[in-house]
Design a protein around this motif. Structure first.
Motif, short mmCIF file in Angstrom:
data_model
loop_
_atom_site.label_atom_id
_atom_site.label_comp_id
_atom_site.label_asym_id
_atom_site.label_seq_id
_atom_site.Cartn_x
_atom_site.Cartn_y
_atom_site.Cartn_z
N GLN A 164 -13.36 27.39 53.16
CA GLN A 164 -13.80 26.60 52.01
C GLN A 164 -12.62 25.86 51.41
N HIS A 165 -12.73 24.54 51.35
CA HIS A 165 -11.61 23.72 50.90
C HIS A 165 -11.53 23.58 49.38
N ILE A 166 -12.61 23.91 48.70
CA ILE A 166 -12.60 23.78 47.23
C ILE A 166 -12.54 25.19 46.62
N PHE A 195 -10.12 31.07 52.10
CA PHE A 195 -9.97 30.11 51.00
C PHE A 195 -8.49 29.72 50.92
N HIS A 196 -8.20 28.76 50.02
CA HIS A 196 -6.80 28.35 49.88
C HIS A 196 -5.98 29.40 49.14
N THR A 197 -6.59 30.07 48.15
CA THR A 197 -5.78 30.97 47.31
C THR A 197 -6.40 32.37 47.20
N ASP A 271 -5.16 9.85 43.12
CA ASP A 271 -6.26 10.78 43.40
C ASP A 271 -7.50 10.01 43.84
N ARG A 272 -8.42 10.76 44.42
CA ARG A 272 -9.77 10.27 44.60
C ARG A 272 -10.39 10.18 43.22
N LEU A 273 -11.33 9.25 43.02
CA LEU A 273 -12.03 9.20 41.73
C LEU A 273 -12.81 10.50 41.59
N SER A 276 -12.59 16.20 38.41
CA SER A 276 -11.78 17.42 38.55
C SER A 276 -10.28 17.09 38.62
N LYS A 277 -9.95 15.83 38.88
CA LYS A 277 -8.53 15.49 39.11
C LYS A 277 -7.77 15.25 37.81
N GLY A 278 -8.47 15.22 36.69
CA GLY A 278 -7.79 15.12 35.39
C GLY A 278 -7.14 13.77 35.11
N SER A 348 -8.53 2.01 48.32
CA SER A 348 -7.71 2.86 49.19
C SER A 348 -6.67 2.00 49.91
N PHE A 349 -5.67 2.67 50.44
CA PHE A 349 -4.56 1.98 51.10
C PHE A 349 -4.29 2.61 52.46
N PRO A 350 -3.68 1.85 53.38
CA PRO A 350 -3.28 2.47 54.65
C PRO A 350 -2.06 3.38 54.45
N ARG A 370 -8.76 21.12 38.01
CA ARG A 370 -9.09 22.16 38.99
C ARG A 370 -9.04 21.50 40.37
N ASP A 371 -8.37 22.14 41.31
CA ASP A 371 -8.28 21.58 42.67
C ASP A 371 -8.13 22.73 43.65
N GLY A 372 -8.89 22.70 44.74
CA GLY A 372 -8.80 23.78 45.73
C GLY A 372 -7.35 23.93 46.18
N MET A 373 -6.77 22.83 46.65
CA MET A 373 -5.37 22.85 47.08
C MET A 373 -4.62 21.69 46.45
N ASN A 374 -4.89 20.49 46.90
CA ASN A 374 -4.25 19.20 46.59
C ASN A 374 -3.14 18.92 47.59
N LEU A 375 -3.42 17.92 48.42
CA LEU A 375 -2.48 17.58 49.47
C LEU A 375 -1.54 16.46 49.07
N VAL A 376 -1.96 15.63 48.09
CA VAL A 376 -1.13 14.49 47.71
C VAL A 376 0.26 14.96 47.27
N LYS A 378 1.86 17.53 48.21
CA LYS A 378 2.65 17.98 49.36
C LYS A 378 3.18 16.77 50.13
N GLU A 379 2.34 15.73 50.22
CA GLU A 379 2.77 14.53 50.95
C GLU A 379 3.92 13.84 50.21
N PHE A 380 3.85 13.84 48.89
CA PHE A 380 4.92 13.24 48.07
C PHE A 380 6.25 13.93 48.38
C1 GDG Z 1 -10.41 18.58 49.22
C2 GDG Z 1 -10.12 19.49 48.04
C3 GDG Z 1 -8.00 20.19 49.19
C4 GDG Z 1 -5.81 9.52 49.21
N1 GDG Z 1 -5.86 8.20 48.98
C5 GDG Z 1 -5.72 7.60 50.16
C6 GDG Z 1 -5.58 8.57 51.14
N2 GDG Z 1 -5.63 9.75 50.52
C7 GDG Z 1 -5.49 11.02 51.20
C8 GDG Z 1 -4.30 11.78 50.66
C9 GDG Z 1 -4.66 13.20 50.99
C10 GDG Z 1 -6.17 13.20 50.88
O1 GDG Z 1 -6.60 11.85 50.93
C11 GDG Z 1 -6.66 13.80 49.57
O2 GDG Z 1 -6.60 15.19 49.66
P1 GDG Z 1 -6.57 16.12 48.38
O3 GDG Z 1 -6.21 17.48 48.84
O4 GDG Z 1 -5.56 15.61 47.43
O5 GDG Z 1 -8.01 16.06 47.69
P2 GDG Z 1 -9.59 16.09 48.13
O6 GDG Z 1 -10.00 14.85 48.77
O7 GDG Z 1 -10.33 16.40 46.87
O8 GDG Z 1 -9.75 17.29 49.18
C12 GDG Z 1 -8.61 19.67 47.89
C13 GDG Z 1 -8.45 19.37 50.38
O9 GDG Z 1 -9.88 19.23 50.42
C14 GDG Z 1 -7.98 19.99 51.70
O10 GDG Z 1 -8.46 21.28 51.86
O11 GDG Z 1 -6.60 20.10 49.10
O12 GDG Z 1 -8.33 20.56 46.84
O13 GDG Z 1 -10.67 18.98 46.84
O14 GDG Z 1 -4.29 13.53 52.29
O15 GDG Z 1 -3.14 11.29 51.30
N3 GDG Z 1 -5.41 8.29 52.43
C15 GDG Z 1 -5.36 6.99 52.78
N4 GDG Z 1 -5.53 5.99 51.87
C16 GDG Z 1 -5.70 6.25 50.57
O16 GDG Z 1 -5.84 5.34 49.76
N5 GDG Z 1 -5.15 6.68 54.07
#
Ligand code: GDG
Length: 727
Positions: A164-166, A195-197, A271-273, A276-278, A348-350, A370-376, A378-380
């Protein structure tokens, strides 16, 4: 050859139609797709999911299916109605807000629930086309909570993992959902649920216990037919991909281009719109920062990237309006001819553009409510090749558990958000590098590939454990073999539990005296100096003394807290800790005694036991679940909480029947050893004794024992045969 089937709501592909209605297929670059790429593209492995588009004609569906199959994918075609009710409806307007604690946004709609059930069935039907015996299935996320059990119904022997990702919410929120039982039972079709945590896992276990009434031991749930293991496996990113992309010529060129128009220091918000992302709370904190720190005006800007998502859902539409308004207000109020406080992009962007943003922004403010994990976040971090930069991270994101070197904030605390921004803007470079280094080395190590390996490896281990626990009825052949091996052996060790094993259960624990016949059998066994008979029980020493004292054999009371050797005195196990845990536990148990007529507290020298055999049926079980959950947190204080037959028992962890059994084994070095017991506490013996031992569980249910027999009567029969084999 067995294969792996991955199932998620969305396939990792983007299908696009050009002006001539020709379709093109672009594999997704998302984290999950990258991590699982090496798996689903291999051999006969396959990824099953919704292709993200509606296709009306059978011909176009067949065409898409064929094209996807060439890419190791199979489509589940959803109708517009299903997308609206199953996906945008139940998944995103019931589960998503509930699981992220946005109770005010939850909708309970019977029709949407029905559509969710039907869509899960549709997924199951497609998966069924591909399932073969021995396959491993990996189901992803909250849109498919019912799927594991649906697949188990098709083939009970499948290996099924679920991730479960959330977040998983606390029981108090989860219980609000009218279909809570169905959801949990659906998930429990899996063998391994992760789960993540740790908190998500804990919340899930507590809900399973309270909603479905199943007990759990550590992270294991024992069902009638198998054991289910629950775990936390935090997901990583493809670290090298982000590190390389940040150094690519494309990203560097983009940065130079963007920098022509964007001057000054930059803070990233991406963030995605999603509510939960605050995002709005962050914007308000930014506004307050400018009011409280006017000297920073013109110094830095916020780069606000909001990626469109679920924009057909009303709560997302109103969030979009709120963000638009806030950005307008802040820019209108604070902007100057030569300075824009917020650069806002709703699209969105490439990847190379994201990498350029990660490079340009010295601070990332990732503050989800609230966020399951948040990958952004980590990417930063992975993108900061010069190790300069600061991450402000919400403690409500799963990633905060790993990234403790970020500036961690409570996203609801405006004052703290403002202070953290100031701290980040003023952090000396050496400090930035020190934190960044630590976070990078951890993310590099626990990357997405490690996550996949861990999950699949653990799933395989659960299957091995299940196979070990599948006890076999003691058939005639094994029965004779026990008698034979016993007869041949020079030194024999026989470990016997008392209640439910040697004697049947009784309403009154005082009335469980052994029959004369049983005592005769045990004495006969004991009379041979080659036999060591150990009665190993959870009972108090004085009970054992009263009933078994005349045997002059080895007696072990309270699971090993007290030991008596033949013709000597009872001695306390020196391994025991102090009693300082007792007062607190006693208070809790007494609270339940007061509320539960018929129950009582038994105080043993080294354990506290809550008995509920005489409590009204149903009420006792209910209260016992509550008490069990209540006491669970005491584990960290070094005590074990166990559910036995109409009892909940609490004792220090330092001792258990397994440890004692092993000690006797070492001491006597027998060439025949046998252990018989009926409840969970006997599992320690079965698990810890070597495989060559004859371990026998009394009664039905899964066990670590090699064999099982029907009841205490059958135990007395086999003991008598052993005694007679000796005479
Ligand atoms: C769910 C859980 C959990 C974003 N904008 C663009 C783009 N992104 C990519 C980011 C990142 C991904 O989308 C977003 O991942 P997050 O983890 O931040 O958030 P959720 O979409 O809500 O994901 C979350 C995740 O699942 C994994 O288990 O971490 O908690 O809610 O990778 O880089 N990618 C591109 N253009 C964009 O404009 N190409």
């Amino acid at each position: 050859m067995s294969k792996t089937i991955i199932i998620s709501n969305r396939l990792p592909v983007r299908i696009e139609k050009d002006e001539n209605d020709e379709l093109s297929y672009k594999t997704s670059e998302g984290g999950l797709a990258t991590g699982l790429g090496s798996i689903f593209k291999t051999g006969d492995n396959i990824w099953i999911g919704w292709p993200g588009m509606a296709f009306s004609s059978e011909e176009s569906k067949a065409n898409v299916k064929e094209n996807l199959l060439e890419r190791n994918m199979a489509p589940v075609f959803l109708t517009e109605d299903e997308v609206n009710n199953y996906y945008l409806g139940f998944s995103n307007q019931t589960l998503w807000p509930a699981y992220h604690y946005f109770v005010q946004n939850i909708i309970f709609n019977e029709k949407q629930w029905q559509s969710y059930v039907d869509a899960n069935k549709k997924f199951a039907a497609v998966v069924a086309e591909y399932i073969e015996p021995g396959d491993t299935i990996w189901v992803h996320d909250y849109q498919l909570l019912l799927l594991p059990q649906m697949l188990r119904d098709i083939n009970p022997d499948l290996t099924i993992g679920f991730f479960q990702h959330i977040p998983f919410p606390s029981y108090e929120v989860f219980r609000m959902i009218p279909w809570r039982q169905e959801l949990l039972k659906g998930m429990l079709g899996a063998d391994y649920i992760a789960f993540h945590t740790y908190d998500d896992m804990r919340h899930f276990l507590s809900s399973v216990h309270r909603v479905v009434g199943l007990a759990y031991d550590r992270n294991e749930i024992l069902l009638d037919d198998r054991i289910v293991v629950v775990d936390s496996v935090p997901m990583g990113i493809d670290y090298d991909k982000y590190a390389k992309s940040a150094e690519s010529s494309d990203a560097i060129a983009r940065e130079a281009r963007y920098r022509r128009d964007l001057r000054g220091r930059l803070v990233l918000s991406m963030d995605r719109l999603d509510y939960s992302k605050g995002i709005s709370t962050r914007l308000k904190a930014f506004e307050r920062f400018l009011i409280e720190n006017p000297n920073y005006k013109g110094e830095f800007s916020l780069l606000l990237i909001v990626v469109p998502s679920r924009d057909k859902v009303p709560s997302y539409q109103s969030l979009k309006e709120e963000i638009d308004e806030l950005v307008g207000r802040i820019n209108g109020e604070f902007g100057r001819m030569n300075w824009t406080p917020i650069h806002y992009f709703y699209r969105s962007f490439p990847l190379p553009a994201l990498s350029a943003f990660y490079r340009m922004c010295e601070i990332a403010m990732i503050t989800p409510l609230r966020d399951g994990m948040n990958l952004v976040c980590k990417e930063f971090i992975a993108s900061k090749r010069d190790q300069k930069g600061v991450l402000i991270l919400s403690e409500m994101a799963g990633s905060s558990k790993e990234l403790s070197d970020a500036i961690l904030v409570n996203p609801n605390d405006q004052k703290q958000l403002v202070e953290s921004l100031k701290k980040a803007l003023e952090m000396p470079q050496e400090e930035q590098v020190a934190h960044m280094e630590l976070m990078q080395s951890s993310l590099q190590k626990y990357n997405i590939f490690k996550w996949v390996d861990l999950f699949l490896g653990n799933l395989e281990e659960v299957k091995t454990m299940q196979a070990e626990m599948a006890t076999h009825n003691l058939d005639k052949k094994s029965h004779s073999q026990i008698i034979n091996d016993f007869s041949k052996a020079q030194k024999r060790l026989i470990l016997l539990d008392y209640d439910g094993t040697l004697v049947p259960f009784h309403d009154d624990p005082e009335s469980c005296a052994p029959s004369d016949e049983l005592m005769e059998t045990l004495k006969q066994l004991k009379s041979n100096p080659n036999n060591e008979v150990v009665i190993i029980s959870g009972r108090k020493a004085d009970h054992l003394e009263k009933w078994m004292g005349s045997l002059h054999s080895h007696l072990v009371a309270e699971h090993g807290a007290w030991i008596k050797e033949p013709y000597s005195k009872w001695t306390r196990n020196p391994e025991l800790n102090s009693d300082d845990w007792k007062e607190e536990v006693k208070e809790i148990i007494n609270f339940y005694v007061d509320r539960t007529p018929g129950s009582f507290l038994e105080e043993k020298a080294n354990a506290l036991v809550w008995h509920y055999r005489k409590v009204e049926k149903g009420l006792g079980a209910l209260r016992s679940s509550e008490l069990y959950s209540h006491l669970k947190y005491m584990r960290r204080r070094g005590v074990d909480v166990m559910e036995g037959n109409h009892i909940v028992e609490v004792k220090p962890t330092a001792i258990n029947k397994g440890k004692i059994a092993l000690e006797y084994k070492k001491r006597f070095n027998p060439d025949f050893s046998m252990a018989i017991g009926d409840d969970r506490t006997d599992e320690y013996m079965f698990e810890m004794l070597p495989e060559s031992s004859y371990t026998i569980k009394v009664g039905p249910g899964n066990s670590f024992a090699r064999f099982s027999i029907k009841d205490d009567v059958a135990v007395r029969v086999i003991l008598k045969e052993l005694a007679e084999a000796d005479s």
